[in-house]
Structures are given as C-alpha cells and as structure tokens.
Design an enzyme around this catalytic site. Structure first.
Site, mmCIF file in Angstrom:
data_model
loop_
_atom_site.group_PDB
_atom_site.id
_atom_site.type_symbol
_atom_site.label_atom_id
_atom_site.label_comp_id
_atom_site.label_asym_id
_atom_site.label_seq_id
_atom_site.Cartn_x
_atom_site.Cartn_y
_atom_site.Cartn_z
ATOM 1 N NE ARG A 1 85.227 -34.268 -21.423
ATOM 2 C CZ ARG A 1 85.987 -34.045 -20.356
ATOM 3 N NH1 ARG A 1 85.833 -34.753 -19.261
ATOM 4 N NH2 ARG A 1 86.920 -33.101 -20.382
ATOM 5 C CB VAL A 2 86.925 -40.216 -22.895
ATOM 6 C CG1 VAL A 2 88.264 -40.533 -22.262
ATOM 7 C CG2 VAL A 2 85.957 -41.375 -22.684
ATOM 8 N N GLY A 3 87.936 -37.441 -21.244
ATOM 9 C CA GLY A 3 88.915 -36.353 -21.187
ATOM 10 C C GLY A 3 90.339 -36.848 -21.357
ATOM 11 C CB THR B 1 91.489 -34.974 -12.172
ATOM 12 O OG1 THR B 1 90.481 -34.899 -13.179
ATOM 13 C CG2 THR B 1 92.477 -36.054 -12.544
ATOM 14 C CB THR C 1 94.070 -32.022 -12.523
ATOM 15 O OG1 THR C 1 92.756 -31.507 -12.264
ATOM 16 C CG2 THR C 1 95.098 -31.134 -11.843
ATOM 17 N N GLY C 2 92.770 -30.711 -15.360
ATOM 18 C CA GLY C 2 92.362 -29.455 -15.978
ATOM 19 C C GLY C 2 91.307 -29.686 -17.023
#
Lengths: 385, 385
Positions: B277-279, B249, B300-301
């Site tokens: 899917r959305v993070g 990211t 980010t992760g």
C-alpha cells in the site's frame, strides 16, 4: 451491489474468455472465440445491468445523457508513411473491437466503470498495444505493468504498479478500488492482493512478444554505442514499433445512461525502464482522473511531464474553476501547458453531457470514440477527424 | 550548479551528522553533536549559497519576499489530556530544532529546496515521528518508507516509495528529481538508484523502535480479537503512540529569499499496512505539491482521501482559477471537501508572499513555522494559534 452468483459469473467471464486474439490465429479459433465472446457479453450484460439498479448516484444528471465512450491506444511518433496498410488496418480493427465491447456494455445499461474495463481489457489482450500482452520490457528483461481506474460518481479510485503476473492489470486496479480500503498498491504486495481476489494469473512468459523484446535489444544496443539523439530519432522513425518506446499506453473514458462517467488506463511503461520507475498512469489526478462534476480523463505520453502537470486534475480544475468547456480545458493543458514544458503525448476525455475531447501534441495517437446510435470511429494520424 | 567538491561536502554532511538525537542521550554526546551540527551547518550554508547563484529563476518575484518555512509532524487524535508534559516538551523541542535547521538554511540565502530537506531530515532522524527512524511497521514487520519533493520554480519533482534501507528517504526523492529523468521510483529499483547516488544506507534495524513495534503487535492483536470500532477508538485514545496509526508523516514547505517555494514530505505510512500500500505522500499533486505561481503544500492524514481529492493541486487550483487566497483555498479543501468525504488530516502551505496556512480537521497536528526575523512557533493541539 451484485450478489455473489453474479460476481462469480463476472469473474468467470473475465478469467476464461478475454484471452488475446492474435490476427494470425486460425479461423476455427476465431469462430470459437467469437461464440464464447457472445456468451460472455450476454452474461456480462445481464449481470451488470442488475448491478446498476442499486448504484448510488450522488449527483442528479442535468438531463438524460446519451451514452458514449472514447479510447486511446498510445500516442507517439506515429506517421502514415511508416505504417504498412496491414498495420494500419490491424490497429483500426482492434480499436473498433475495444469500442464495440465498451459500447455493448453501455447500451445494455451497465455502468461507465464496466465499460472502461471492458474496452481496456480488449487492448490489454492485444499484442498491438503496450499494456498487458505486448507490454514493453524493462532493463532487466521483465514486463512490469501499471494501471488505474476512477469512478466519477464518488471519486473512488484504484491503482496498481509493477505487476508481473496479473493477466489484466486493469482488473487489479478495479479490485483495489472496490474490495480494499486502499487506493494504490505496488509490486509483490499488489500481486498478493490480486491473488486473494482470485484474479487471473499468467506466467510472465505470457506477456512476451518478439517485437517488444527486439525493441529492448535495440535500445540496449543504442545505449551501448551511445548513438546521438538524431541517430536515435532516425531509428525511431524507421521502426514503427520502436517509435512509441515512451508512449504506448491504453485507456478509456465513458459516460453511461445514468449520466455517470469513469476513466481507466493501463500500461507496460517505458522500454528499458530501470529503478522501479513508475509513470503517470497509476497517479490519480495525473494519468487517470474522473469526477462527475467535471470530466473523466485518461492520458498517454511522456509520463514524467504528465505527473508534474497533474494533467487530469488540471483539466478538471480548468472546467470547474476556470469556467472552460471540456474542449477548451483539454486543449489548454495538452496543446499549451504540456508543449511549453516539453511534454509530448495526448489525452482522451468525456463529460456528463457526452462531449468528447481527444487532443494530442505528438505526431499521432491511436484513438476512437463511439456515441449512442452511431458507429465506432477510429483515428491514428494527425490529419484525421 | 555545485562543483563536485561542494557536492561531496554536502553529502558528507548529510551522511555523517544527521543521526538521531534521542532526548535520553548523555550530555557529552549532546555537546559533541551540537558542535558537529554547527560545523555541518557552516559547510552547508557556504555550500548551498554558492549553489543558488546560478539557480534559474523562471518567474520574477513580485517583490523581495521575506523568507519563511512551516513544518508538520503528523496529524491525528492528538489530545492534550493524553500527552505527558515530557512528551509535549519533546515534540515541541524537536519541531523547533527542525524549524531552526530550515531557517538557518534560508537565512544564509540558500534555496527553499535546501531548507525543506534540512527540516525534514531532522524529523526523519527523530524517533518521535513516523518517518525515517521511528517509522511504523508493515504487516510483515518491516519499515517501508515513502517520500516526495517538489520545486516551485520549475515544478520539477521526485518521489520514492517502499524504501527499506535509505537512512533519509527525502534525500532519495531529491536525487530522483535532480539526477534522473524520472519523477517516481519504487521498491528495490528505487533503492538501487539511491545506492548508485551514494546516499547513506543503514541496516533495516536502524529504523526499529520499541514503541512502534508494540503498536504493530497491539494492532495485530486487535485484528485477531476483532474488537469493534469503539474499542479500537478507546485503545487509540488511551495510547498516545497508538493514535496516529494512520497519520504520522512529516513535511515542510518554505519560501526563500529569491521568492521561490518548495515542498517535501516523508512517511513510514500506515501501521500494519499490507499489499505494498502506498498513500498520498509520494503522489505529486496529492500529498506533495509546489508551484511558484500558487503555493507549496505538504499533507498528512488518511492518505486514500488525500489521493482521491488531489489535495495539493486542488488547493493550488482554487488559488489559480478560483481566485481564493491561500488561507481560503486551504480551508475549503481541508475543512470542507475532505470533511464531506470523511478524510481526516491536515496540510501546511506557503505562498510567494510568505502567507502560511496550516488547517487540519483532526484533533491535533504537530506543526510550526518560523518567519524571517521571528522566533520559531510550535503547536500541537486544536486551540493553539
């Protein structure tokens, strides 16, 4: 965990029985429905009380908490003078039905998670609220629904956006939480997952209601003729269903006998919405949040402001780090922070001690609560307590 | 506000010049690119410094802050022994280029918002990172991108999810924030909005890169043969591009000369992702957050954990209500809360005093910062400071 037989029973119950009960239905259907509902709750209660036995409780309750739940059915320009006695009574009856459904689940020893799902499903199945059956229409004349759920024990969460065919969006959010490694699924992909989970699907026509479609047509007309803001406001005040264009949403928060809390929210979004707009409901931390250490929150209002204020988590943070009580924290966010920014709406919230706070800064909010050993209490307008 | 001439110049610059600069390009193209970039930055700087004159600053800076920015290009199992000297150098060069782009914007007196967009666009245009060109593939073999931006002055925000054709997703997030009443748009609707905003569109093929497609094929193969966890880990360690399947990211946070901060994040999500899917990236409060009163954060992760922890807003709350410094708050969330839950990754953050914190709990994180009057500093592994 439930065994598969119990899961099937629960799924069967979800699929077969929670269809919408319109107030216009004939007495035979109502009788039949009540009978089926009784059987369903019997099965559900037996099934989920088994379920709680192995539930991992990571934090020890400070005391044996009394159970309780609170619900909302949307906030907005809800004024007594614009409601007929029949409308008033219909809303209160449905709020009570949702409260009693959640209460029965809690009373039997089932989880807060089970209770918020049961209460929300009753409102999703009713055309009175902007969620599930009765959801508002998008600019394209579709019903696109969002929902989210969060469990206070482990802060696990599930959310969905842009569903068009799942009968009860809150069941899809729960399936995302419990049966996937993900938290948030959107659009056709979310629906594919829901299908694989054997959730109940309906034709998009199922969500159609005349008055929501008329709302869409009125708003389209308004946009065409470019009425100014005051004309729009006049129209909103004159039409009891028009008023909550931006706000109708349903939600529940609950505390169970084990001292665990949960939150669930479900919405059809904003009438005439475009561009795949998603509001605060499926945003964990904004419209839906739960943490045993602080509180469970479900919001309803002008979603964009609720996202920017991270409303649910802000209330939780004021409790955890700001040393406020639930009531102080909820008031600070809804009556001060949101008001300063211009964000209209309200929230319902509960903590592990059974405290409930339900502030709103709009004219009204369909809401209610029921505590252990007490009857359901329902409210609509500002001056009710 | 900019006049339309300036807006066009800015759009022209965005559209025409920020194409990806591969390290394999011939010297003529590189020379030409550098020349065009110089002209572009000239135009940009003139254009956005006009822009800041009328910018409303709602809170008064406590002192004339030095400007600064920090960036990340993803966290994950990034180990020195798995990187060739060429790979190491390519990453550092691109991080420096992004830092210098953002720095030039800040130095000229433009806003933190302009700076984070410029820095993120450099990384979106590079195939080295999982955002824009070089985004990972979904299970269906597509590139679906999410991005978000937030402005610390007024906590206005914009987010998009599931874009497939907008060249620079961060520009779509900015357009949602600045030119719509909404915060979050998804899927085809978001792309329709981006088209109406005249953002640059590319063929979905533009985002294709061989190594990302090979990643997808390897992961599909892994799932087919049902390798156990240790085999998967071995594969991840053995392949420098495989390792960041869940994590790549890009993001930037900045403090401008007026004492305002902003955050921006952009991602291709998770390789082989399914179900829409959305993070955490487009979730305001989780992967992206900014408030002048506390800090700006880009994360980010493993997104699911970042959503459940409401990472960005949790750091802000620890500062506001928990009386922690930026560094203490960031460490508390990334090195303690996330670790306890099992959430791998990191964040970059900045406050109005120019403090920067960049903790991560993974093996490495592509990262860097540049402060007023100093050179850019870039880091990849754990032991670098």
């Amino acid at each position: 965990m439930m065994d598969s037989f119990q899961k099937n029973l629960l799924n069967y119950g979800r699929k077969a029985i929670f269809y919408p009960i319109s107030t216009q239905e004939n007495p035979n259907i109502v009788m039949k429905t009540k009978l089926i509902l009784s059987i369903f709750f019997g099965v559900l209660l037996w099934s989920c009380s088994q379920n709680t036995e192995n539930q991992e409780v990571k934090t020890t309750p400070t005391k044996q908490a009394d159970f309780a739940l609170a619900i909302h059915g949307g906030a907005g320009t809800i004024l007594k003078e614009n409601m007929t006695p029949e409308q008033d009574a219909a809303y209160r009856a449905k709020l009570k039905e949702a409260l009693d459904a959640g209460y029965a689940v809690l009373e039997s020893g089932c989880t807060a998670l089970d209770a918020v799902v049961s209460a929300v499903m009753v409102m999703e199945d009713s055309p009175l609220f902007n969620a599930g059956k009765g959801a508002v229409f998008t600019n394209e004349g579709k019903n696109e629904m969002d929902a989210a759920i969060m469990n206070g024990i482990d802060r696990n969460a599930g959310a969905v956006a842009g569903l068009t065919k799942v009968k009860n969006p809150i069941t899809a959010a729960r399936a995302v939480m419990e049966n996937s490694p993900h938290v948030f699924m959107t659009g056709a992909g979310a629906e594919q997952f829901a299908e694989e989970q054997n959730l109940e699907f309906v034709s998009p026509d199922y969500f159609y209601t005349d008055f929501r479609f008329e709302q869409l047509e009125k708003i389209r007309e308004t946009e065409k003729t470019e009425l100014d803001h005051s004309s729009l406001l006049e129209m909103e005040l004159g039409d009891p269903f028009f008023k909550d264009r931006k706000f109708g949403t349903v939600g529940a928060v609950a505390l169970d006998k084990n001292g665990n809390i949960a939150a669930a929210t479900s919405t059809g979004g904003m009438t005439n919405k475009r561009y795949g707009r998603v509001g605060d409901v499926p945003i964990i931390g904004a419209g839906t949040y739960a943490d045993n250490e602080t509180c469970a929150v479900s919001a309803t209002g002008h979603g964009e402001y609720f996202i920017r204020n991270v409303v649910g988590h802000e209330i939780a943070s004021l409790i955890r780090y700001g040393r406020k009580s639930l009531s102080e924290a909820a008031d600070e966010v809804v009556m001060k922070q949101l008001v300063e920014m211009g964000g209209s709406g309200g929230i319902i919230s509960i903590d592990r001690n059974g405290n409930i706070a339900m502030p709103f800064n709009s004219e009204g909010m369909y809401r209610g609560y029921r505590k252990a050993g007490e009857e359901a209490k329902t409210f609509i307008y500002k001056d009710e307590n």
